[in-house]
Design a protein around this motif. Structure first.
Motif, PDB file in Angstrom:
ATOM      1  N   ASP A  60       2.787   1.396  -3.196  1.00  0.00           N
ATOM      2  CA  ASP A  60       3.408   0.824  -2.005  1.00  0.00           C
ATOM      3  C   ASP A  60       4.920   1.032  -2.063  1.00  0.00           C
ATOM      4  N   LEU A 101       6.163  -1.497   2.809  1.00  0.00           N
ATOM      5  CA  LEU A 101       4.714  -1.362   2.928  1.00  0.00           C
ATOM      6  C   LEU A 101       4.005  -2.094   1.808  1.00  0.00           C
ATOM      7  N   THR A 103      -0.039  -2.472   1.076  1.00  0.00           N
ATOM      8  CA  THR A 103      -1.368  -2.054   1.531  1.00  0.00           C
ATOM      9  C   THR A 103      -2.388  -3.133   1.186  1.00  0.00           C
ATOM     10  N   ARG A 163      -3.288   8.885  -2.713  1.00  0.00           N
ATOM     11  CA  ARG A 163      -2.108   8.740  -1.842  1.00  0.00           C
ATOM     12  C   ARG A 163      -1.103   9.858  -2.097  1.00  0.00           C
ATOM     13  N   ASP A 178      -3.349   9.031   3.062  1.00  0.00           N
ATOM     14  CA  ASP A 178      -4.330   8.407   2.177  1.00  0.00           C
ATOM     15  C   ASP A 178      -5.711   8.982   2.421  1.00  0.00           C
ATOM     16  N   TYR A 194      -2.416  -1.691   6.806  1.00  0.00           N
ATOM     17  CA  TYR A 194      -1.084  -1.275   6.364  1.00  0.00           C
ATOM     18  C   TYR A 194      -0.077  -2.330   6.816  1.00  0.00           C
ATOM     19  N   TYR A 272       0.961   7.102  14.059  1.00  0.00           N
ATOM     20  CA  TYR A 272      -0.319   7.170  13.372  1.00  0.00           C
ATOM     21  C   TYR A 272      -1.397   7.487  14.391  1.00  0.00           C
ATOM     22  N   GLU A 296       1.179  -3.988  11.753  1.00  0.00           N
ATOM     23  CA  GLU A 296       0.156  -3.648  10.762  1.00  0.00           C
ATOM     24  C   GLU A 296      -1.028  -2.878  11.362  1.00  0.00           C
TER      25      GLU A 296
END
Length: 329
Positions: A60, A101, A103, A163, A178, A194, A272, A296
């Motif tokens: 992270d 971040l 996770t 990752r 990932d 996330y 994303y 998130e």
């Protein structure tokens, strides 16, 4: 145009004996405090981007700065070794460094269950085969970190997350990719969140939040009271009950949210694929000494009975990416 943008590798290397003078990744080990012996990796680019990767906390990202200005919150907890907590109840909060971040997952997100603690064990897992790879690609210098994190329990799950974090000398952006593989010979329900966090000075009452949202649901009565102003950022409050909102973004390959502050002249965009990560959670935590905004993306919403998830068959994989871009505005 920045001084380095149009320079070729040959031109730039005439000025430096070691490219780390300009950009690169450097690994080290903390030698003091509750994170004693934890690995860290500092990444810097010529475009003013710097961030700290934590190999012993699921790779992270802790601190993040753009041109010297902090972007991410660092909680009062700081960086601690993963073994200082267990995966039960609210132990997660004892190790929640925040950072850019954290996770959450890989089989549970949200409030504690009978088996898992808050947000699952992932952010307290150590990385194996952590590596730094740096190389020239034409006239840009690529900086790439890789590692694998395994969440495994005898008689239960066996999940690997591979990752890769990539940036470059000329870039003020980076990408996290990932690949999650179910290495058990049974079907597994994968949960992934996330937990992307923003802090002062990017986060202040001058901050504007832009979300690609089509529907919004408040988590509870506290959030419902603030629903009309859920995109407004308050100054630090003496008493503040966290407000959580569940969003469903449009289904887009290039879904994007943005956090910007025109007063300091900086914005962060995160792109994303919302066809892969169809759920989005917003965490407003505007308390004194605990001043954080969380945006998130994930496979589900962190509820008492988590919404969403992804079923992976034995040896099946799932790959997704987050692209962060920092800029002046």
């Amino acid at each position: 145009m920045s001084w380095f943008k149009n320079m070729t590798a040959k031109e730039l290397l005439q000025y430096v004996g070691d490219i780390k003078q300009i950009a690169g990744a450097t690994s080290s080990i903390l030698n003091d405090g509750p994170g004693f012996n934890s690995r860290i990796c500092e990444v810097n680019t010529a475009a003013g981007l710097s961030f700290t990767v934590l190999p012993d906390r699921g790779m992270d990202i802790s601190a993040c700065r753009y041109k010297g200005i902090p972007i991410a919150p660092i909680s009062k907890v700081g960086i601690r070794n993963p073994e200082s907590v267990n995966n039960s109840g609210y132990e997660f909060l004892k190790n929640f460094h925040c950072g850019l971040l954290t996770t959450c997952g890989l089989t549970h997100i949200g409030p504690p269950s009978t088996i898992n603690g808050l947000h699952g064990p992932f952010s307290n897992l150590r990385t194996e085969n952590f590596s730094i790879n740096e190389f020239w690609d034409d006239d840009d210098y690529i900086i790439q970190l890789k590692g694998k994190i395994r969440q495994a329990v005898f008689f239960s799950e066996n999940i690997q997350l591979q990752r890769t974090i990539t940036t470059s000398l000329k870039s003020s952006s980076f990408t996290i990719t990932d690949t999650i593989t179910n290495q058990a010979f049974r079907h597994e329900n994968i949960q992934l969140l996330y937990h992307i966090n923003f802090g002062y000075p990017l986060l202040s009452p001058d901050t504007t939040i832009k979300l690609p949202t089509v529907t919004t649901l408040p988590r509870d009565e506290v959030a419902d009271k603030g629903l009309a102003h859920f995109l407004d950022v308050l100054p630090p409050q003496a008493i503040f009950d966290e407000q959580v909102y569940f969003h469903r973004p449009k289904s887009e390959k290039k879904c994007r949210f943005r956090v910007e502050n025109k007063t300091i002249g900086i914005a962060l965009d995160c792109q994303y694929d919302s066809t892969e990560l169809p759920y989005l959670t917003q965490w407003n935590q505007f308390g004194q000494n605990e001043y954080v905004l969380g945006i998130e993306p994930g496979l589900g919403w962190p509820m008492n009975k988590p919404e969403g998830g992804l079923i992976l068959a034995p040896l099946e994989s799932f790959t997704t990416s987050l692209h962060f871009d920092l800029s002046n505005i």
